[in-house]
Scaffold this active site. Structure first.
Site: not given
Ligand SMILES: NC(=O)c1ccc[n+]([C@@H]2O[C@H](COP(=O)([O-])OP(=O)(O)OC[C@H]3O[C@@H](n4cnc5c(N)ncnc54)[C@H](OP(=O)(O)O)[C@@H]3O)[C@@H](O)[C@H]2O)c1
Length: 387
Positions: A170, A242
């Site tokens: 984030a 990711k």
């Protein structure tokens, strides 16, 4: 001379996009005197339509009472698109580039990708980077994780024109630090991390032992902590994307198929299950397995975590992820709830370089996007906040 940093938010009606609009309206006003070139929203779009105006888009009556009213902002943006939005034509998102060009703003706009889009967004990112002088900031992982390595290199060739810190944790420093390690030739040997807020939350709740797996999963969904279909978290693919981004930042030409993924639960068993409700009901089959796993973990003093690992030897990279029982003194064992943590072991950082932060949430992600915008600000100043 005072000019503005123009941004065009694609995905402005979503959680992250509307929160970003909110934060820019509240905190990037020229009258705050923080920057000589404050950020201004000149365009918003969702998947159906867009609204562009060189004059800048503002939402009236924004004050402290609406400071945390995310739904309110979302409704206002949807309203703006409904009243003033133009439906996308045949050229789709490329129309946004034509608009910017037509208005003489080529090279002066940063497009923000706060969408969940796939191939069409990748094509748009490439068009912006290859055919215009504008820039991109993305929270959407797909264009950097599901594309080819060639595409990845094209997009990220100029760091000042492509921001992607919010694709991992984030917007915490992971992406930026990994690129810095690579650029300073600090050889990374291994990386371990817990990158999924929802799976971290489930592990913590299982450890607390107050509820069974299926109940925890249902509550996590109801509290908005999982994707609308929790299978999209449990399959591990979000974490795999990711790992691919991290590996690509280290110049390894990998793709998602190179990650050895052990999903949180065996989803093949549920292939015939269609609806989310049916799936939640069916996961009661897992309750006994997790109860036994947690009992033996507790007896052995171990901690349950969903861990992503990267191991680098010479020119070889191995990426894997799955559930692990960790020793209580390992760096990931201290994590609680939805928090994320990564530990990087390198030739210089032999004892581990750690980053721990909230791994999800519209507020932190929108802040991460704004942090990506900062190095793109012209004449950004430091510690001198009056005009
Ligand atoms: N939420 C988080 O905590 C978090 C953290 C880090 C990164 N991210 C990433 O940030 C992105 C946005 O997440 P979110 O939670 O805000 O999602 P969301 O609430 O589902 O919002 C998605 C937005 O994107 C728009 N959109 C989808 N496909 C599009 C397309 N092809 N073209 C144009 N617009 C499109 C949607 O418009 P319609 O309503 O018209 O479909 C909507 O405005 C995702 O990629 C997510 O992985 C999220």
């Amino acid at each position: 001379m005072m000019s503005t940093q123009n941004v065009f938010i694609i995905g402005a009606t979503g959680n992250v996009g509307s929160e970003l609009f909110h934060q820019i309206e509240l905190f990037d006003k020229p009258e705050l005197g923080k920057h000589q070139n404050p950020t201004r929203i000149i365009g918003i779009a969702d998947s159906q339509s867009y609204f562009f105006t060189e004059a800048g888009i503002h939402v009236a009556n924004l004050d402290s009472t609406t400071l945390n009213s995310h739904d309110w902002m979302c409704k206002r943006i949807k309203g703006l698109l409904m009243c003033q939005g133009k439906p996308f034509g045949n050229s789709g998102l490329e129309e946004l580039l034509h608009q910017v060009r037509f208005n003489g703003l080529d090279g002066e706009v940063i497009f923000i990708d706060a969408t969940t889009g796939g191939q069409e967004l990748l094509e748009f990112h490439k068009a912006v980077i290859k055919t215009s002088a504008n820039s991109i900031v993305t929270a959407n992982k797909n264009p950097v994780a599901l594309s080819t390595m060639d595409d990845f290199q094209t997009l990220t060739a100029d760091r000042h024109r492509y921001g992607m810190r919010s694709t991992i944790m984030a917007g915490a420093d992971t992406v930026v630090d990994i690129m810095d390690f690579y650029d300073t030739s600090d050889h990374i040997e291994s990386i371990e991390g817990c990158f999924s807020g929802s799976l971290g939350y489930i592990c913590s709740m299982l450890e607390d032992g107050d509820a069974v797996f299926s109940q925890i999963l249902r509550e996590a969904l109801e509290d908005g902590l999982t994707e609308p279909d929790p299978r999209d978290d449990l399959n591990g693919l979000d974490v795999a994307r990711k790992l691919v981004i991290i590996a690509r930042c280290l110049n390894f030409p990998v793709c998602i198929e190179d990650v050895s993924v052990n999903s949180f639960i065996d989803l093949e068993k549920y292939e015939s299950v269609r609806s989310v409700e049916e799936f939640l009901e069916a996961t009661k089959q897992e309750d006994e397995y997790f109860a036994n796993l947690l009992t033996s973990a507790r007896n052995d003093g171990k901690k349950l975590r969903y861990v992503g690992r990267i191991k680098i030897e010479e020119k070889n990279i191995k990426m894997s992820l799955g559930l692990e029982l960790l020793d209580p003194d390992s760096s990931l064992a201290t994590l609680r709830g939805a928090k994320n943590k990564i530990t990087i072991f390198s030739a210089i950082h032999r004892n581990g370089y750690m980053i721990e932060a909230d791994g999800a949430g519209a507020e932190v992600t929108a802040n991460g996007i704004r942090r990506d915008l900062l190095p793109m600000l012209q004449h950004r100043r430091c510690g001198m906040y009056s005009i």
